[in-house]
Design a protein around this motif. Structure first.
Motif, mmCIF file in Angstrom:
data_model
loop_
_atom_site.group_PDB
_atom_site.id
_atom_site.type_symbol
_atom_site.label_atom_id
_atom_site.label_comp_id
_atom_site.label_asym_id
_atom_site.label_seq_id
_atom_site.Cartn_x
_atom_site.Cartn_y
_atom_site.Cartn_z
ATOM 1 N N UNK A 27 -72.839 29.059 54.076
ATOM 2 C CA UNK A 27 -73.300 27.673 54.047
ATOM 3 C C UNK A 27 -74.814 27.578 53.912
ATOM 4 N N UNK A 28 -75.462 28.739 53.814
ATOM 5 C CA UNK A 28 -76.914 28.795 53.598
ATOM 6 C C UNK A 28 -77.191 29.754 52.443
ATOM 7 N N UNK A 29 -76.765 29.374 51.225
ATOM 8 C CA UNK A 29 -76.896 30.280 50.071
ATOM 9 C C UNK A 29 -78.355 30.491 49.686
ATOM 10 N N UNK A 30 -78.639 31.590 48.985
ATOM 11 C CA UNK A 30 -80.019 31.870 48.566
ATOM 12 C C UNK A 30 -80.497 30.863 47.529
ATOM 13 N N UNK A 31 -81.809 30.798 47.377
ATOM 14 C CA UNK A 31 -82.414 29.842 46.443
ATOM 15 C C UNK A 31 -82.087 30.205 45.006
ATOM 16 N N UNK A 32 -81.857 29.183 44.202
ATOM 17 C CA UNK A 32 -81.653 29.367 42.771
ATOM 18 C C UNK A 32 -82.923 29.079 41.992
ATOM 19 N N UNK A 33 -83.650 28.039 42.404
ATOM 20 C CA UNK A 33 -84.872 27.623 41.724
ATOM 21 C C UNK A 33 -85.922 27.210 42.755
ATOM 22 N N UNK A 36 -89.340 28.919 47.963
ATOM 23 C CA UNK A 36 -90.579 28.872 48.724
ATOM 24 C C UNK A 36 -91.372 27.599 48.566
ATOM 25 N N UNK A 37 -90.836 26.627 47.829
ATOM 26 C CA UNK A 37 -91.523 25.348 47.643
ATOM 27 C C UNK A 37 -90.705 24.237 48.313
ATOM 28 N N UNK A 38 -91.318 23.049 48.493
ATOM 29 C CA UNK A 38 -90.552 21.925 49.070
ATOM 30 C C UNK A 38 -89.365 21.504 48.198
ATOM 31 N N UNK A 39 -89.338 21.932 46.936
ATOM 32 C CA UNK A 39 -88.273 21.557 46.002
ATOM 33 C C UNK A 39 -87.245 22.676 45.812
ATOM 34 N N UNK A 40 -87.201 23.616 46.755
ATOM 35 C CA UNK A 40 -86.277 24.745 46.659
ATOM 36 C C UNK A 40 -84.844 24.254 46.476
ATOM 37 N N UNK A 41 -84.171 24.850 45.517
ATOM 38 C CA UNK A 41 -82.816 24.419 45.154
ATOM 39 C C UNK A 41 -81.856 25.590 45.305
ATOM 40 N N UNK A 49 -76.302 17.543 43.847
ATOM 41 C CA UNK A 49 -76.895 16.846 42.698
ATOM 42 C C UNK A 49 -75.848 16.650 41.608
ATOM 43 N N UNK A 50 -75.044 17.685 41.365
ATOM 44 C CA UNK A 50 -73.996 17.604 40.342
ATOM 45 C C UNK A 50 -73.010 16.490 40.666
ATOM 46 N N UNK A 51 -72.590 16.388 41.927
ATOM 47 C CA UNK A 51 -71.629 15.353 42.320
ATOM 48 C C UNK A 51 -72.209 13.964 42.075
#
Length: 273
Positions: A27-33, A36-41, A49-51
């Motif tokens: 439930x805490x997957x690694x970052x894709x994009x 280390x930034x406030x916009x970490x995805x 977002x997709x939904x």
């Protein structure tokens, strides 16, 4: 039965730990994009977002060209909207209040439904509501809405009606008023949050366990010539059964969250409770 369970455990242990059951780390997957930034995805945020995008597109397509004689897509959209409008909102709040709070309750229902269903979609396989952040935000929106509704309809009398039970000896208010405050303003958002989150977490864990076991039995145990691998048929059958159950729970939890929000609004505007 004990011998079979022991054999399964021995096979799993002898496979150098290749079988891994579900864990909370999923439930805490690694970052894709943007790591280390406030916009970490990460994958969970990408699913959310997709939904939202899919829901916006579906509602736009379903309502952009409304006809007197509806197409199949329009008919399906109208059926879904009327189910929430009449079955949840108007039946609980009546038409006057229902019209006022319809947009927020309608949005909650379809957002939660969409987020819940991603837990059963291959390739996604993680509900957007399986981490506590989103359910907590939705619960706080529900909490703020019923307080706003009570204040709008009754002004400061809302607080009196919520905290001081009518017909109770005043001396008991010392005990009952704190309990009413806890049950109305603390327990409600907490239970809304935990009910939704825990149901989605439990469903995800069950599905991952069943299908991980199926993969292990078929592609590790059976591949080694051990016929205990045929137990994968059973774990696969359980996985399919739990998937169907999870689809039902996904819809049920959206319904429960929406109708409880409507009930809380109705209680906040009622003269007595």
């Amino acid at each position: 039965m004990t011998n079979v369970a022991s054999l399964i455990a021995n096979v799993a242990a002898s496979d150098d730990g290749e079988f891994h059951g579900p864990s909370i780390e999923e439930f805490f997957p690694p970052a894709l994009l943007f790591e280390g930034t406030p916009f970490e995805l990460n994958r969970l945020m990408a699913i959310r977002i997709l939904v939202v995008v899919v829901l916006v597109v579906l509602f736009w397509l379903g309502t952009r060209n409304m006809r007197v004689v509806p197409s199949r897509g329009q008919a399906a959209m109208e059926f879904a909207l009327n189910f929430v409008r009449k079955g949840i909102i108007y039946d609980t709040l009546g038409e006057r209040l229902g019209r006022r709070y319809e947009p927020i309750i309608m949005s909650m229902f379809f957002l939660i439904l969409g987020m819940n269903l991603t837990g059963t979609i291959p390739g996604l396989q993680l509900a957007g509501t399986a981490a506590i952040g989103l359910p907590l935000v939705l619960a706080l929106v529900s909490w703020g809405t019923f307080i706003y509704a009570g204040m709008r309809e009754k002004g400061m009398k809302f607080w009196k009606d919520s905290l001081f039970l009518p017909g109770v000896p005043k001396v008991l208010y010392i005990l009952l008023t704190p309990l009413e405050f806890l049950s109305t303003f603390i327990v409600r958002p907490v239970t809304l949050t935990l009910r939704l989150t825990m149901n989605m977490v439990a469903g995800h864990m069950l599905l991952v366990l069943c299908f991980s076991a199926t993969h292990f039995f078929f592609f590790t145990v059976l591949a080694q010539g051990n016929f205990l691998g045929l137990l994968g048929v059973g774990s696969f059958a359980f996985g399919i059964a739990f998937t169907v159950l999870e689809l039902f729970i996904a819809a049920l939890q959206a319904y429960v969250f929406a109708i409880l929000t409507a009930i809380y609004i109705q209680l906040s505007v009622a003269e007595e409770h």
